[in-house]
Motif scaffolding. Sequence first.
Motif, short mmCIF file in Angstrom:
data_model
loop_
_atom_site.label_atom_id
_atom_site.label_comp_id
_atom_site.label_asym_id
_atom_site.label_seq_id
_atom_site.Cartn_x
_atom_site.Cartn_y
_atom_site.Cartn_z
N ARG A 23 6.28 54.44 -15.87
CA ARG A 23 6.68 53.72 -17.03
C ARG A 23 6.59 52.28 -16.72
NH1 ARG A 23 8.15 56.56 -21.69
NH2 ARG A 23 7.33 54.69 -22.63
N LYS A 52 4.38 54.26 -31.00
CA LYS A 52 5.01 55.35 -30.36
C LYS A 52 4.71 55.00 -28.74
CE LYS A 52 5.20 58.61 -34.00
NZ LYS A 52 4.81 60.03 -34.45
N GLU A 53 5.64 55.07 -27.95
CA GLU A 53 5.48 54.69 -26.43
C GLU A 53 5.02 55.97 -25.92
OE1 GLU A 53 9.02 53.28 -24.58
OE2 GLU A 53 9.36 51.78 -25.97
N HIS A 54 4.17 55.57 -24.69
CA HIS A 54 3.84 56.73 -23.65
C HIS A 54 3.49 56.16 -22.43
CE1 HIS A 54 -0.34 54.97 -24.58
NE2 HIS A 54 -0.19 55.03 -25.92
N SER A 80 1.55 52.82 -22.44
CA SER A 80 1.61 51.64 -23.63
C SER A 80 2.66 50.73 -23.31
CB SER A 80 2.28 52.38 -24.81
OG SER A 80 3.76 52.78 -24.37
N ASN A 81 2.64 49.71 -24.15
CA ASN A 81 3.71 48.71 -24.11
C ASN A 81 5.25 49.29 -24.35
OD1 ASN A 81 2.65 46.03 -23.60
ND2 ASN A 81 1.42 46.34 -25.06
N VAL A 82 6.24 48.52 -24.13
CA VAL A 82 7.35 48.93 -24.63
C VAL A 82 7.74 48.48 -26.09
CG1 VAL A 82 9.97 48.60 -24.09
CG2 VAL A 82 8.35 48.82 -22.11
N TYR A 83 8.14 49.43 -27.02
CA TYR A 83 8.39 48.99 -28.35
C TYR A 83 9.61 48.22 -28.23
CZ TYR A 83 9.26 49.45 -33.29
OH TYR A 83 9.35 49.21 -34.71
#
Length: 615
Positions: free
Chosen positions: A210, A574-576, A579-582
């Motif tokens: 992550r 939605k994070e994965h 992805s970026n951090v929401y």
Amino acid sequence: MAAVSAAGPAANVFAFRDARAAPDPVLEAGPMAHGPLPVPLVLDNGSFQARAGWACPGPDPGPEPRLQFRAVCARGRGGARGGAGPQVGNALGSLEPLRWMLRSPFDRNVPVNLELQELLFDYSFQHLGVSSQGCVNHPIVLTEAVCNPLYSRQMMSELLFECYGIPKVAYGIDSLFSFYHNKPKNLTSSGLIISSGYQCTHILPILEGRLDAKNCKRINLGGSQAAGYLQRLLQLKYPGHLAAITLSRMEEILHEHSYIAEDYVEELQKWQCPDYYENNVHKMQLPFSSKLLGSTLTSEEKQERRQQQLRRLQELNARRREEKLQVDQERLDRLLYVQELLEDGQMDQFRKALMELNMDSPEELQSYIQKLSSAVEQAKQKILHAEVSLEVDVVDSKPETPDLEQLEPSLEDVESINDFEPLFSEETPEVEKPVTTVQPVFNLAAYHQLFVGTERIRAPEIIFQPSLIGEEQAGIAETLQYILGRYPKDVQERLVQNVFLTGGNMMYPGMKVRMEKELLEMRPFQSSFQVQLASNPVLDAWYGARDWALDHLDDDEVWITRKDYEEKGGEYFKEHCASNVYVPIRLPKQASRSSEAPASGKGSAASGGGAGEQA
């Protein structure tokens, strides 16, 4: 382009390709895109180049992205009045004639102009063969910038859901998709991603698969700044070729002739050696035409050109004489008509016509008629003479050679000369021999060559030393050391075991060796590290997004549906793993009006009670 053979040996001479983009055909989606489930569309929305294609399931997901084009638009003149409309990407052909008209939806690497972004999407969907009526009935995987602003994502989601009516979308970072494509499957790994693109360079720490967004760093330098720096260097070096040193040609030099020096100072010292310079300099041949120079014309061609110019002047003068003669003849006819009025005794009309001609007496009219008649007659004679004598004598530059027989001295002249000969015996000059002057041959091809020497390493070096172009930023090595210093030593060991290089600006030869040298200087003695270059730094982001879409096709935990968009807003996602951090929007808390209302009620009651007591 003229042949390079005129420049002597063609060693290290390279011609500019000046590649012109071919318009993209309108493709068919194919049978795989029309299965029981809609096939995802993968869009790598880069600031330099956009890539679009299908994520078709199966053992062979298909070749590279079907569509690759520059992420620029140009609005044609008079688009609203029925002229040419806006053109996008490869439909523009060559960019240099339209450079002043080009518009991009990006501010650095963040899309901010959604009107232009819509043009890019329209171009992509149209040429990929999206056939659904009134909407794009396919899930979309879209790349975005690191730590993308919420406003930009909100506008992008609004465009996709409201304008195109897509069923769902997933956002991810391009460099993380590239990392996802190159790492072994089902392996949660840590590492450091160094991604350098057209506008920015990012260093992203990955912990247990992550993104650690708090320790991400960005350097506002990339391929665009390198191309601009190289253009300034060569324009200062060759001020006679300012217009020919274009940004497109500078990008070609960067992509095909530049490299990263392992040790910049040591490499500059090598370039000081004449032999090393001669063996490694790249001579870029500019296009030229040998017909532009007058010295290349033969004497017959010069004489023919002079005759053509004289003939053109004759025709021009004859045309002017005829026009002037016609005007004078019309005026003369008018004056003769007024004179006939006088002879016929029509005095009223004669005086009226004389006043219109601004004349006072019949004598003045007669004098003017005589002058004008003689002028008309002379003009007719000149025109007739010009038609008869079409040949015009051309004055020869050579002096006339006199008759040699008249210059032979007589016997008396010879004797008188012999009498004065002793007086000038000491100062008799020697007979001057004719000196054959050798005209230097002007090498036109060599004049149109750009010698690219140290510029091959100076332009790419700015991402390591931004001070070369006056930027007060840290380079890649300094930023990398700063990020590692924010972690404990055990985490540092895990991060440096997987340093991953991706992005189009990482494709210079010698980049991996330079990064290993920088890490060797900053890491402790006898510590280990591993540097890996992406298999395809340019296209791996799209390949990774395609792989991710196929792996998570049925996972609802990573896709943003229309219901999510309507309930939670456009900035929500939605994070994965890619992805970026929401970070949701947190509005500052304000004092509620309900709490203020009782307080004001108590105050009014107290004041009312006091008034009652006074009463």
